[in-house]
Design an enzyme around this catalytic site. Structure first.
Site, PDB file in Angstrom:
ATOM      1  N   ASP A 185      -3.489  42.723  37.839  1.00 56.44           N
ATOM      2  CA  ASP A 185      -3.992  44.041  38.208  1.00 56.44           C
ATOM      3  C   ASP A 185      -5.344  44.396  37.604  1.00 56.44           C
ATOM      4  O   ASP A 185      -5.938  45.412  37.980  1.00 56.44           O
ATOM      5  CB  ASP A 185      -2.976  45.120  37.808  1.00 56.44           C
ATOM      6  CG  ASP A 185      -1.697  45.049  38.634  1.00 56.44           C
ATOM      7  OD1 ASP A 185      -1.608  44.195  39.522  1.00 56.44           O
ATOM      8  OD2 ASP A 185      -0.790  45.864  38.373  1.00 56.44           O
ATOM      9  N   ALA A 205       1.011  43.993  24.484  1.00 59.79           N
ATOM     10  CA  ALA A 205       0.695  45.305  23.909  1.00 59.79           C
ATOM     11  C   ALA A 205       1.949  46.043  23.433  1.00 59.79           C
ATOM     12  O   ALA A 205       1.904  46.819  22.485  1.00 59.79           O
ATOM     13  CB  ALA A 205      -0.064  46.160  24.930  1.00 59.79           C
ATOM     14  N   ALA A 241       1.267  38.816  35.469  1.00 60.25           N
ATOM     15  CA  ALA A 241       0.226  37.789  35.530  1.00 60.25           C
ATOM     16  C   ALA A 241       0.197  36.968  34.250  1.00 60.25           C
ATOM     17  O   ALA A 241       0.129  35.731  34.284  1.00 60.25           O
ATOM     18  CB  ALA A 241      -1.139  38.444  35.776  1.00 60.25           C
ATOM     19  N   TRP A 260      15.615  37.244  71.611  1.00 60.51           N
ATOM     20  CA  TRP A 260      14.223  37.501  71.257  1.00 60.51           C
ATOM     21  C   TRP A 260      14.270  38.466  70.082  1.00 60.51           C
ATOM     22  O   TRP A 260      14.729  39.603  70.241  1.00 60.51           O
ATOM     23  CB  TRP A 260      13.438  38.162  72.393  1.00 60.51           C
ATOM     24  CG  TRP A 260      13.255  37.340  73.629  1.00 60.51           C
ATOM     25  CD1 TRP A 260      13.906  37.520  74.810  1.00 60.51           C
ATOM     26  CD2 TRP A 260      12.346  36.245  73.837  1.00 60.51           C
ATOM     27  NE1 TRP A 260      13.476  36.601  75.731  1.00 60.51           N
ATOM     28  CE2 TRP A 260      12.513  35.802  75.165  1.00 60.51           C
ATOM     29  CE3 TRP A 260      11.417  35.593  73.024  1.00 60.51           C
ATOM     30  CZ2 TRP A 260      11.790  34.747  75.708  1.00 60.51           C
ATOM     31  CZ3 TRP A 260      10.698  34.532  73.570  1.00 60.51           C
ATOM     32  CH2 TRP A 260      10.875  34.119  74.882  1.00 60.51           C
ATOM     33  N   HIS A 271      12.446  40.206  33.456  1.00 59.63           N
ATOM     34  CA  HIS A 271      12.539  39.001  34.290  1.00 59.63           C
ATOM     35  C   HIS A 271      13.115  37.859  33.453  1.00 59.63           C
ATOM     36  O   HIS A 271      13.908  37.060  33.920  1.00 59.63           O
ATOM     37  CB  HIS A 271      11.153  38.564  34.785  1.00 59.63           C
ATOM     38  CG  HIS A 271      10.567  39.451  35.847  1.00 59.63           C
ATOM     39  ND1 HIS A 271      11.204  39.730  37.029  1.00 59.63           N
ATOM     40  CD2 HIS A 271       9.376  40.102  35.905  1.00 59.63           C
ATOM     41  CE1 HIS A 271      10.422  40.512  37.775  1.00 59.63           C
ATOM     42  NE2 HIS A 271       9.319  40.748  37.106  1.00 59.63           N
ATOM     43  N   CYS A 326       7.934  47.172  38.331  1.00 62.79           N
ATOM     44  CA  CYS A 326       8.291  47.592  39.694  1.00 62.79           C
ATOM     45  C   CYS A 326       9.719  48.130  39.739  1.00 62.79           C
ATOM     46  O   CYS A 326      10.098  48.814  40.687  1.00 62.79           O
ATOM     47  CB  CYS A 326       8.207  46.429  40.678  1.00 62.79           C
ATOM     48  SG  CYS A 326       6.601  45.651  40.765  1.00 62.79           S
ATOM     49  N   TYR A 362      19.077  32.871  65.788  1.00 62.73           N
ATOM     50  CA  TYR A 362      19.780  33.951  66.481  1.00 62.73           C
ATOM     51  C   TYR A 362      21.284  33.787  66.396  1.00 62.73           C
ATOM     52  O   TYR A 362      21.831  32.741  66.734  1.00 62.73           O
ATOM     53  CB  TYR A 362      19.373  34.011  67.959  1.00 62.73           C
ATOM     54  CG  TYR A 362      20.326  34.783  68.830  1.00 62.73           C
ATOM     55  CD1 TYR A 362      20.612  36.128  68.541  1.00 62.73           C
ATOM     56  CD2 TYR A 362      20.962  34.196  69.916  1.00 62.73           C
ATOM     57  CE1 TYR A 362      21.511  36.847  69.335  1.00 62.73           C
ATOM     58  CE2 TYR A 362      21.847  34.917  70.717  1.00 62.73           C
ATOM     59  CZ  TYR A 362      22.124  36.231  70.413  1.00 62.73           C
ATOM     60  OH  TYR A 362      23.009  36.945  71.180  1.00 62.73           O
TER      61      TYR A 362
END
Lengths: 452, 452
Positions: B282, B34, B12, B435, B61, B43, B427
């Protein structure tokens, strides 16, 4: 008891039959099937011809027994020869040439399409093949097995052309792919170029030439293909994949109106101009949601969806076909190319004010093994910010097709680019990034401009 | 020149910093971090600990240099100790204990979350680990390398618990996974059961027990875990993955209002109750689109999106956070489980009239090699037919996550089940069916009822 008669046993016809029986279990549903392969996946033919699918019967979406269990009567190897809408009858002949008349309360025309036959001298020579029906596929398979050709010349570089270039190269043939205007011309040229490179990397000889002038007999059962620019190429077989046209003559002769490209004119209920006569699939027009008009865009998915609507309505329902936005995907070797909506030029032609952003990214976090490069293009209207189209290309295993499906959903929902950035998508490093590549592309499109 | 101060250098905080600089290139953006790992993908920790990711620095990142190039000032290894909103100042201390004051025009609190520490005797013993920060990951990695543990006991079977069961089993440890109520309790029980079987198939010992009573020192540096039912299990290490709570104390002490679960109360602009103070990620609440209220649902994707909104607004924009619908995905061994929207029980609790359909299918045409089984569950309101939620489970390579994303899009667009059936998806046999399984499930939900 409603008697529903369907002409055509491929995607649209069988979808219609199944849905009619679902909606009205009391209906009597009969399907006139031209060959002995009802409900076969003709889209799967290249994968059988390549050897990836072992047995042709695996291509059947459903078995004859399965369809019978649904209460559907199949008339195999019957060819409809005449429609008489005033008396609500259809004439058909069987293999032995015996004619029978069938009465109906509702008729669904699902006769499909036939391959375009360019005016080329020698196109009827042995060794020249088309690929549309199971019969076409069987003939080609028979040739591949019996004559063990070492080279093939493919006329046409649309979906079937590139899929068959893949299939025949996979079998070990030397393949020449004739590109008459652009390879996969339904894509933006830059992405078509990527597919071209994928073909070349896989040893397909991509030949740019305006047209084939003639196919001639060469020595040792070979063929010689002469192209407009004066070159000639030897090949053991020639495959003509020059596109299709709707098989609408039977209907037209009976007074059913045709529209652009000679496709059967339908409304959202899949009704034709003649009462109690519906049409669906590759013989019929398709409502394009973004263009707001009917076009001829024959696709298997559309055939299934139109068939379902036609079947439901023939059985007394009131379904509406929601239309197409031209979502398509093709696999060529290890590359997947997919699109939905309009490419920039189509959008401009339709009166939009399109602008396109393109990004290159990886399909999931680069640190997790197996990440591959992918390209995303998003086109949106510069005035309204409304999403108009997307194209993506990347590795077969990189979830390209389903990312295009997310865009197809967003476009169908009439979203703006901002809505896509705001979307709550799933993320874990092995399959994506916190901002999925489609959102990164949307952000690129927006640039630094704050959200309105 | 606007001085934007951000507390927190994870998803964030960094998203906010980048967006603020994009929107107002003249802004002065400072981030108090920190630790020394700004913008690391926490993650990704399980995949580094498993050995799948070779180098921890791959988890970044962006690099520190990349962030500096964006014009962002990073204060690494600084801990914010006090907020003084009235004077618009923040106190922070560096590693040496030196305190500095920082003035701001706009403050973004992105302090994240801290792991829940269940009241268990012995939870502070050496060999007991948590996994939230890079520091936690480094400590566990250090233990794995130095002590070469042969067994692990994991307390908690949420996303981190099952990912770490996978990671440690992959490293060759004997893993016991404690399930206190239900394994992945955010899923419908039937799908949680499939994940449980996947764990067992991969030699994870899944232990159902109400709680851990105590962790004790055993012989030879081992630990003994005593569970409520009177059993005790030896393990070389214990990982506590019992969930998280927002790290909101600093903000709260300064007068920032907290909401449910002690998460910082925010509005759609990511503003707190105190002027010029924003919160994201978070530590903050999240607007749930379907529930129409603020909840605590900490997810990396949400942190990125909230951060972007907070950063844009701190820089003078007027962005709105569109909310979450709880889209989530986790990979456990070769299985992917994903969900979006509400599960049936949540939908019922929220006052909907939910009904769920489930189908089992293959991810693409069965005849094309590599097809795998997948399960799709779709929940919709039986009265309005509005889509409320979907869950899918299948093979890692079966495009499960992106199919859930299609549902996430459809749910966000407030579509009905009928809209999903009408959708024009892509498809080709190697990646789907005419489908798609999600449409087959939608048809199953609708049953034979004609479309209205």
């Amino acid at each position: 008891m409603t008697r529903i008669l369907i002409i055509g046993g491929s995607d649209a016809g069988i979808s219609a039959a199944i849905r009619a029986r679902e909606v009205d279990p009391g209906s009597e549903v009969t399907v006139i099937v031209a060959d002995r392969f009802p409900n076969y996946s003709v889209c799967g033919l290249p994968f059988w011809l390549s050897g990836e699918v072992a047995d042709r019967d695996q291509l059947a979406h459903r078995t004859v027994e399965g369809l019978s269990d649904c209460g559907i009567t199949l008339l195999l190897a019957h060819r409809a020869t005449r429609l008489a809408p005033r008396t609500k009858r259809v004439a058909a002949v069987d293999e032995a040439g015996r004619q029978r008349m069938f009465e109906y309360d509702r008729l669904i025309v699902a006769t499909g399409a036939v391959p375009l036959r360019p005016r080329i001298t020698g196109i009827d020579l042995p060794g020249v093949f088309f690929l549309r029906t199971m019969g076409d596929g069987l003939a080609l398979a028979d040739n591949l097995t019996k004559t063990q050709p070492r080279s093939a010349f493919i006329i046409g570089s649309g979906y079937v052309g590139v899929e068959m270039a893949d299939a025949l190269a996979r079998r070990g043939l030397e393949v020449t792919l004739l590109v008459r205007s652009a390879l996969l011309k339904t894509l933006d040229p830059a992405l078509g170029q990527v597919v071209r490179e994928e073909c070349v990397r896989n040893h397909v000889d991509v030949l740019d030439a305006r047209a084939v002038v003639a196919i001639e007999r060469g020595t040792l059962q070979r063929l010689v293909v002469r192209v407009a620019e004066g070159r000639s190429i030897d090949a053991d077989l020639v495959l003509v994949a020059a596109g299709t046209r709707p098989d609408s003559e039977l209907a037209s002769t009976a007074g059913v109106s045709l529209g652009s490209g000679d496709a059967i004119r339908v409304n959202e209920s899949m009704e034709t101009n003649i009462p109690a006569v519906y049409a669906a699939g590759d013989c019929a027009q398709t409502l394009h949601r973004l263009l707001g008009k009917y076009v001829y865009l024959p696709l298997g998915t559309t055939a299934h969806r139109q068939g379902r609507v036609a079947g439901e309505n023939a059985a007394g329902g009131s379904a509406r076909f929601a239309g197409t936005i031209g979502t398509q995907v093709v696999k060529v070797f290890d590359t997947i190319i997919a699109r939905t909506g309009l490419v920039e030029q189509e959008a401009a032609n339709a009166g939009f004010n399109p602008r396109t952003a393109e990004i290159e990214s990886v399909d999931h976090k680069a640190y997790y093994p197996g990440a591959t490069r992918m390209t995303v293009r998003i086109t949106a209207d510069d005035t309204s910010r409304r999403l108009l189209g997307a194209q993506m290309i990347g590795h077969y295993r990189a979830e390209i097709a389903k990312r295009v499906d997310v865009l197809a959903t967003a476009i169908s929902a009439k979203w703006t680019v901002d809505d896509l950035v705001a979307l709550d998508l799933s993320y874990t490093p092995p399959v994506s990034s916190p901002w999925d590549p489609i959102q990164v592309c949307a952000q690129e499109w927006l640039g630094v401009r704050p959200k309105r």
